[in-house]
Design an enzyme around this catalytic site. Structure first.
Site, PDB file in Angstrom:
ATOM      1  CG  ASN A  13      -3.657  -1.336   5.908  1.00 45.23           C
ATOM      2  OD1 ASN A  13      -4.565  -0.593   6.285  1.00 45.23           O
ATOM      3  ND2 ASN A  13      -3.313  -1.461   4.635  1.00 45.23           N
ATOM      4  CD1 TRP A  14      -6.958  -4.024  11.374  1.00 47.24           C
ATOM      5  CD2 TRP A  14      -8.544  -2.875  12.463  1.00 47.24           C
ATOM      6  NE1 TRP A  14      -7.063  -4.548  12.643  1.00 47.24           N
ATOM      7  CE2 TRP A  14      -8.022  -3.864  13.332  1.00 47.24           C
ATOM      8  CE3 TRP A  14      -9.540  -2.026  12.941  1.00 47.24           C
ATOM      9  CZ2 TRP A  14      -8.488  -4.027  14.638  1.00 47.24           C
ATOM     10  CZ3 TRP A  14      -9.996  -2.184  14.248  1.00 47.24           C
ATOM     11  CH2 TRP A  14      -9.477  -3.181  15.088  1.00 47.24           C
ATOM     12  CE  LYS A  15      -5.309  -4.348   3.188  1.00 48.81           C
ATOM     13  NZ  LYS A  15      -4.944  -5.004   1.965  1.00 48.81           N
ATOM     14  CG  HIS A  99      -1.635   0.215   1.145  1.00 50.04           C
ATOM     15  ND1 HIS A  99      -2.377  -0.463   0.198  1.00 50.04           N
ATOM     16  CD2 HIS A  99      -1.246  -0.708   2.056  1.00 50.04           C
ATOM     17  CE1 HIS A  99      -2.426  -1.740   0.536  1.00 50.04           C
ATOM     18  NE2 HIS A  99      -1.746  -1.919   1.658  1.00 50.04           N
ATOM     19  CD  GLU A 101      -5.429  -2.476  -0.538  1.00 50.20           C
ATOM     20  OE1 GLU A 101      -5.904  -1.858   0.437  1.00 50.20           O
ATOM     21  OE2 GLU A 101      -5.079  -3.667  -0.471  1.00 50.20           O
ATOM     22  CD  GLU A 171       2.295  -3.375   2.245  1.00 44.35           C
ATOM     23  OE1 GLU A 171       1.995  -4.109   3.182  1.00 44.35           O
ATOM     24  OE2 GLU A 171       1.483  -2.631   1.692  1.00 44.35           O
ATOM     25  N   GLY A 177      -2.919  -9.340  -0.088  1.00 48.22           N
ATOM     26  CA  GLY A 177      -4.282  -9.872  -0.074  1.00 48.22           C
ATOM     27  C   GLY A 177      -4.489 -11.045  -1.018  1.00 48.22           C
ATOM     28  CB  SER A 217       0.001 -12.995   1.927  1.00 47.69           C
ATOM     29  OG  SER A 217      -0.928 -12.503   0.968  1.00 47.69           O
ATOM     30  N   GLY A 238      -2.168  -6.967   6.640  1.00 49.60           N
ATOM     31  CA  GLY A 238      -3.571  -6.671   6.359  1.00 49.60           C
ATOM     32  C   GLY A 238      -4.478  -7.709   6.988  1.00 49.60           C
TER      33      GLY A 238
HETATM   34  C1  PEP Z   1      -1.517  -4.681   3.347  1.00 47.52           C
HETATM   35  O1  PEP Z   1      -2.650  -4.308   3.257  1.00 47.52           O
HETATM   36  O2  PEP Z   1      -0.612  -3.842   3.459  1.00 47.52           O
HETATM   37  C2  PEP Z   1      -1.232  -6.124   3.311  1.00 47.52           C
HETATM   38  C3  PEP Z   1       0.003  -6.506   3.334  1.00 47.52           C
HETATM   39  O3  PEP Z   1      -2.318  -6.963   3.256  1.00 47.52           O
HETATM   40  P1  PEP Z   1      -2.285  -8.573   3.428  1.00 47.52           P
HETATM   41  O4  PEP Z   1      -1.473  -8.873   4.652  1.00 47.52           O
HETATM   42  O5  PEP Z   1      -3.718  -8.955   3.584  1.00 47.52           O
HETATM   43  O6  PEP Z   1      -1.651  -9.124   2.208  1.00 47.52           O
END
Ligand code: PEP
Length: 260
Positions: A13-15, A99, A101, A171, A177, A217, A238
């Protein structure tokens, strides 16, 4: 993971990261690093603006390009939004829905997540539906009830046939993050619970075929331990998906775990 019944998926997931030229540079860097044989289903969910660029740049390297959200209406006066048909027309298969976010910053609710899931399925897309508890909710010990509610609302009105096309991503919000990962036992316990909820709503055959990913993470250091868990069928990643070497290694690690 259980390769016999379900797909292993490593999804990035590049956001809101990477310009079009950075996307091309990423593709050029990752191509020589990828396993030569098909390792797992690898997906990169890039900003919508760069989907076509990413598809062209990643052509021939078995990473499919996905989207990060969509609108539930088919078309209309929704400035800035993207429909399921638009994604399908570009050849996109996977779309992240719900998600944390999007829930936190853009007012997505369990009800709108459900509408988006139904819109994605109607267009033939595969939704990656995100569910997860906050730290407060975990401290209160209500994560299982909350996740069951989030999940059941998200898949309300989904037929058994369509459930086979849905991917769930667990998640925990406190792990996204933050560098804090759920332990493999914590993640397994929740993924097992999610599968049990699906079994209760549908049946054992449907439940055992649904890929459930862990996100929060995940990185090259902790991936193997998480992916070895019986109900964790991949990752939604992410930060680590932005680095070509790390994303390629995560694909490789999932292949190694599968072959153990
Ligand atoms: C995500 O954005 O879904 C995510 C899991 O991010 P990260 O791996 O950076 O925690």
């Amino acid at each position: 993971m259980n390769r016999k019944y379900r797909k292993t998926i490593i999804a990035g997931n590049w956001k809101m990261n990477k310009t079009a030229s950075e996307t091309v540079a990423f593709a050029n860097e990752i191509k020589p690093l990828l396993p030569k044989t098909r390792a797992c289903e690898a997906v990169l969910c890039v900003p919508a603006l760069n989907i076509t660029t990413a598809q062209k740049a990643l052509k021939g390297c078995r990473i499919s390009v996905g989207a990060q959200t969509l609108h539930y209406e088919k078309s209309g006066a929704f400035t800035g939004e993207i429909s399921a048909d638009m994604l399908d027309d570009l050849g996109v298969k996977y779309v992240i829905i719900g998600h944390s976010e999007r829930r936190e910053y853009y007012g997505e609710t369990d009800a709108t997540v459900n509408r988006k899931v139904l819109a994605a399925l109607a267009a033939g897309l595969t939704p990656i539906v995100c569910v997860g508890e906050s730290l407060d909710q975990r401290m209160l010990g209500v994560e299982k009830e909350l996740l069951a509610y989030q999940l059941m609302t998200a898949i309300s009105g989904v037929s058994a046939e369509d459930m086979k096309r849905i991917v769930i991503a667990y998640e925990p919000v406190w792990a996204i993050g933050t560098g804090k990962t759920a332990t493999s036992e914590q993640a397994q316990e929740v993924c097992e619970h999610i599968r049990a909820c699906i079994r209760k709503k549908y049946d054992a055959r449907i439940a055992r075929g649904v890929s459930i990913l862990y996100g929060g993470s995940m990185n090259v250091k902790n991936a193997a331990e998480l992916l070895k868990m019986p109900d964790i069928d991949g990752g939604l990643i992410g930060g680590a998906s932005l680095k070509p070497a790390d994303f390629a290694q995560l694909i490789e690690i999932s292949a190694q775990v599968e072959n153990e």
